[in-house]
Enzyme design. Structure first.
Site, mmCIF file in Angstrom:
data_model
loop_
_atom_site.group_PDB
_atom_site.id
_atom_site.type_symbol
_atom_site.label_atom_id
_atom_site.label_comp_id
_atom_site.label_asym_id
_atom_site.label_seq_id
_atom_site.Cartn_x
_atom_site.Cartn_y
_atom_site.Cartn_z
ATOM 1 N N CYS A 53 15.979 -28.766 -2.061
ATOM 2 C CA CYS A 53 17.216 -29.260 -1.449
ATOM 3 C C CYS A 53 17.953 -28.160 -0.711
ATOM 4 O O CYS A 53 19.062 -27.764 -1.096
ATOM 5 C CB CYS A 53 18.087 -29.879 -2.529
ATOM 6 S SG CYS A 53 17.159 -31.133 -3.403
ATOM 7 N N TYR A 106 2.219 -10.959 -1.644
ATOM 8 C CA TYR A 106 3.626 -11.360 -1.623
ATOM 9 C C TYR A 106 3.789 -12.882 -1.539
ATOM 10 O O TYR A 106 4.730 -13.392 -0.943
ATOM 11 C CB TYR A 106 4.386 -10.661 -0.475
ATOM 12 C CG TYR A 106 4.271 -9.158 -0.538
ATOM 13 C CD1 TYR A 106 4.817 -8.442 -1.606
ATOM 14 C CD2 TYR A 106 3.590 -8.437 0.442
ATOM 15 C CE1 TYR A 106 4.685 -7.058 -1.680
ATOM 16 C CE2 TYR A 106 3.464 -7.046 0.372
ATOM 17 C CZ TYR A 106 4.016 -6.375 -0.693
ATOM 18 O OH TYR A 106 3.897 -5.007 -0.776
ATOM 19 N N ARG A 129 8.201 -16.115 1.727
ATOM 20 C CA ARG A 129 8.214 -15.264 2.924
ATOM 21 C C ARG A 129 8.859 -15.935 4.154
ATOM 22 O O ARG A 129 9.635 -15.283 4.851
ATOM 23 C CB ARG A 129 6.807 -14.750 3.258
ATOM 24 C CG ARG A 129 6.168 -13.933 2.117
ATOM 25 C CD ARG A 129 4.963 -13.129 2.552
ATOM 26 N NE ARG A 129 5.344 -12.028 3.392
ATOM 27 C CZ ARG A 129 5.241 -12.006 4.687
ATOM 28 N NH1 ARG A 129 4.669 -13.029 5.310
ATOM 29 N NH2 ARG A 129 5.668 -10.993 5.381
ATOM 30 N N TYR A 171 11.998 -13.812 5.351
ATOM 31 C CA TYR A 171 11.734 -12.908 6.484
ATOM 32 C C TYR A 171 11.388 -13.669 7.765
ATOM 33 O O TYR A 171 10.815 -13.093 8.689
ATOM 34 C CB TYR A 171 10.554 -11.962 6.185
ATOM 35 C CG TYR A 171 10.519 -11.403 4.787
ATOM 36 C CD1 TYR A 171 11.483 -10.501 4.356
ATOM 37 C CD2 TYR A 171 9.502 -11.767 3.904
ATOM 38 C CE1 TYR A 171 11.443 -9.993 3.068
ATOM 39 C CE2 TYR A 171 9.456 -11.252 2.619
ATOM 40 C CZ TYR A 171 10.436 -10.366 2.208
ATOM 41 O OH TYR A 171 10.387 -9.872 0.942
ATOM 42 N N ARG A 179 -0.324 -5.116 0.873
ATOM 43 C CA ARG A 179 -0.606 -6.282 1.705
ATOM 44 C C ARG A 179 -1.996 -6.241 2.339
ATOM 45 O O ARG A 179 -2.729 -7.235 2.333
ATOM 46 C CB ARG A 179 0.452 -6.331 2.817
ATOM 47 C CG ARG A 179 0.406 -7.565 3.678
ATOM 48 C CD ARG A 179 1.293 -7.394 4.911
ATOM 49 N NE ARG A 179 2.598 -6.866 4.630
ATOM 50 C CZ ARG A 179 3.692 -7.600 4.405
ATOM 51 N NH1 ARG A 179 3.627 -8.908 4.459
ATOM 52 N NH2 ARG A 179 4.855 -7.017 4.165
ATOM 53 N N GLY A 214 2.217 -0.069 3.762
ATOM 54 C CA GLY A 214 2.889 -0.656 4.914
ATOM 55 C C GLY A 214 1.987 -1.122 6.039
ATOM 56 O O GLY A 214 2.470 -1.618 7.057
ATOM 57 N N GLU A 255 -0.648 4.044 -0.420
ATOM 58 C CA GLU A 255 -0.355 2.951 -1.354
ATOM 59 C C GLU A 255 -0.371 1.603 -0.637
ATOM 60 O O GLU A 255 0.668 0.956 -0.481
ATOM 61 C CB GLU A 255 1.037 3.155 -1.963
ATOM 62 C CG GLU A 255 1.214 4.429 -2.732
ATOM 63 C CD GLU A 255 2.680 4.651 -3.155
ATOM 64 O OE1 GLU A 255 3.580 3.974 -2.613
ATOM 65 O OE2 GLU A 255 2.896 5.505 -4.011
ATOM 66 N N PRO A 256 -1.519 1.140 -0.185
ATOM 67 C CA PRO A 256 -1.535 -0.155 0.505
ATOM 68 C C PRO A 256 -1.434 -1.317 -0.486
ATOM 69 O O PRO A 256 -1.998 -1.258 -1.573
ATOM 70 C CB PRO A 256 -2.905 -0.169 1.187
ATOM 71 C CG PRO A 256 -3.755 0.712 0.333
ATOM 72 C CD PRO A 256 -2.847 1.743 -0.277
HETATM 73 N N1 LLP Z 1 4.604 1.702 -1.774
HETATM 74 C C1 LLP Z 1 5.900 1.417 -2.008
HETATM 75 C C2 LLP Z 1 6.745 2.443 -2.631
HETATM 76 C C3 LLP Z 1 6.423 0.173 -1.656
HETATM 77 O O1 LLP Z 1 7.697 -0.100 -1.889
HETATM 78 C C4 LLP Z 1 5.579 -0.800 -1.054
HETATM 79 C C5 LLP Z 1 6.085 -2.110 -0.677
HETATM 80 C C6 LLP Z 1 4.218 -0.465 -0.854
HETATM 81 C C7 LLP Z 1 3.782 0.793 -1.217
HETATM 82 C C8 LLP Z 1 3.221 -1.417 -0.269
HETATM 83 O O2 LLP Z 1 3.525 -1.840 1.026
HETATM 84 P P1 LLP Z 1 2.478 -2.796 1.790
HETATM 85 O O3 LLP Z 1 1.221 -2.000 2.047
HETATM 86 O O4 LLP Z 1 2.215 -3.974 0.920
HETATM 87 O O5 LLP Z 1 3.185 -3.183 3.034
HETATM 88 N N2 LLP Z 1 7.920 -8.814 0.114
HETATM 89 C C9 LLP Z 1 7.748 -8.253 1.431
HETATM 90 C C10 LLP Z 1 7.115 -6.890 1.380
HETATM 91 C C11 LLP Z 1 7.909 -5.896 0.570
HETATM 92 C C12 LLP Z 1 7.205 -4.573 0.425
HETATM 93 C C13 LLP Z 1 7.917 -3.719 -0.540
HETATM 94 N N3 LLP Z 1 7.330 -2.455 -0.767
HETATM 95 C C14 LLP Z 1 6.920 -9.223 2.282
HETATM 96 O O6 LLP Z 1 6.539 -10.282 1.782
HETATM 97 O O7 LLP Z 1 6.690 -8.990 3.462
#
Ligand code: LLP
Length: 419
Positions: free
Chosen positions: A348, A378, A317, A321, A281, A244, A278-279
């Protein structure tokens, strides 16, 4: 909006480069649109994350949903990171990239019996269980034949996170995890199961988070639960804190990994087991661009439309969002006067709008190129074939070398699957 150019994606002599390759030179050999990543930037991002978290003994599992291209997963494997996966498709990819099954964590709210069976047979290291019902199913699949299965309970800590409402996951009412109050009774219920080793807790509170505060709030709740479980003689070996960590999409803000690592270490002080993050992004976003050609500049009021050959199906995205990605010209030779454009794709639907009233050079011409920055996470993984469009190619640059790491899945190939 500022442009979050990076160490390895930047201008040299007015030409946007990925490492030593100019985008214009890459685009002479590859049809637009295409995704292009910098290997050095991915490695830099991984190193930054390691430097922040490893001194605190925190393990990194890459959330491969952010970008699951096998060549990229191979870099992840070479760097010794594990992965967080959420489907049997991701399991297949992680295996193809040579990631050891023991270093895989299987998350997800709707794992099917087939997926669980496959993952158990493969020897996946940890299952993050998201419901009573999933744990019941897992318990029926865990037999003397499979041996002990290591499981963690993903709890929903019910904390508010300041991010887009579609990407918060740790609030009451979100489908994820089990309420914290249910954890103890589940531990009690499965204490004697011979083949389920329930000994961890997990959480993931959302994505694109810009402050350490919600992590600390959620961890406090998790630590209180650990204490309660330990009082009942359950030993908790691991805490998975999810991902996150927010990145800078041009607003000038991002979450500083070193300080969030420190805050996490502080909040978990005293916990003797393994801590996992768990990074997704934060490892990939800044390392990728989407390159697109201008099809038309359609004069209109209040702004001219910059109509691109990339569309919402290639980069979801903004439509999903209201996300904004910096859009930059690949060549800034004649960039003196600016004009405001509405930047759109050819699909379209009015949602196929990348940006409104966006300042770019008035010298832009049909046939010219632009790049969407910060699209390494993403981006490609979320694309679809809406309007019967193809799935874009992906390229990886390393120094002066450009490699196609996924070929375009063409319109002709796609219709071959149909009667
Ligand atoms: N762990 C779990 C269980 C998750 O569901 C996610 C993301 C992550 C780790 C990694 O999160 P990150 O570090 O990437 O923020 N499609 C959306 C983002 C959806 C994230 C879903 N889960 C976007 O484009 O902003």
């Amino acid at each position: 909006m500022t442009s979050p150019l990076t160490e390895h994606i930047l201008y040299s002599e007015n030409q946007l480069h990925i490492e030593s390759c100019s985008i214009e030179s890459i685009a002479t050999k590859t049809n637009t649109p295409f995704y292009c990543y910098s290997k050095a930037q991915i490695l830099t991002n991984i190193q930054r994350c390691k430097t922040a978290f490893n001194p605190h003994g925190i393990d990194i599992h890459y959330a491969m949903k952010a970008n699951s291209n096998i060549s990229i997963l191979k870099l992840i494997a070479e760097q010794g990171l594990g992965v967080d996966l959420v489907s049997s498709g991701e399991l297949l990819r992680a295996q193809a990239a040579g990631i050891p099954e023991k270093s895989m964590i299987f998350s997800g709210v709707g794992k099917t019996s087939t997926e669980l069976t496959l993952a158990i047979a493969a020897g996946v290291g940890q299952f993050n269980v998201e419901s009573v019902e999933e744990l019941e199913l897992l318990a029926t699949l865990a037999t003397p034949h499979t041996g002990a299965i290591c499981a963690a309970l993903r709890v929903n800590p019910d904390v508010a996170v300041d991010t887009h409402k579609n990407i918060t996951t740790g609030r009451k009412g979100n489908k994820f995890g089990i309420p914290i109050e249910q954890a103890l009774s589940l531990y009690q219920r499965y204490a004697d199961h011979p083949w389920i080793k329930l000994s961890g807790l997990a959480m993931h509170i959302g994505s694109q988070i810009q402050s350490a505060a919600p992590y600390c709030q959620a961890i406090d709740k998790l630590m209180a639960l650990v204490e309660k479980l330990e009082e009942e003689d359950f030993s908790i070996d691991s805490l998975d804190l999810g991902g996150g960590f927010g990145v800078d999409y041009g607003e000038g803000a991002s979450l500083d990994l070193a300080s969030v690592a420190q805050e996490i270490a502080h909040s978990t002080a005293g916990f003797k087991g393994r801590i996992i993050i768990e990074p997704g992004r934060s490892l990939l976003a800044s390392a990728g661009v989407l390159v697109s050609r201008i099809t038309y500049i359609k004069e209109a009021q209040p702004n001219p439309f910059l109509i691109l050959d990339a569309a919402m199906n290639d980069l979801m995205r903004p439509a999903l969002y209201q996300a904004s990605h910096p859009i930059v010209p690949t060549n800034t030779d004649n960039d003196s006067c600016m004009r405001h454009y509405d930047v759109v794709g050819p699909i379209c639907e009015s949602t196929d709008t990348f940006a409104r009233n966006y300042p770019l050079s008035e010298s832009l011409k049909a046939g010219g190129l632009v790049a969407f920055l910060c699209t390494g996470a993403y981006g490609s993984v979320m694309s679809s074939t809406y309007n019967s469009r193809s799935i874009l190619p992906e390229l990886l640059v390393s120094g002066t070398e450009t490699q196609i790491i996924r070929k375009e899945i063409t319109q002709v190939q796609l219709i071959k699957y149909e009667q």
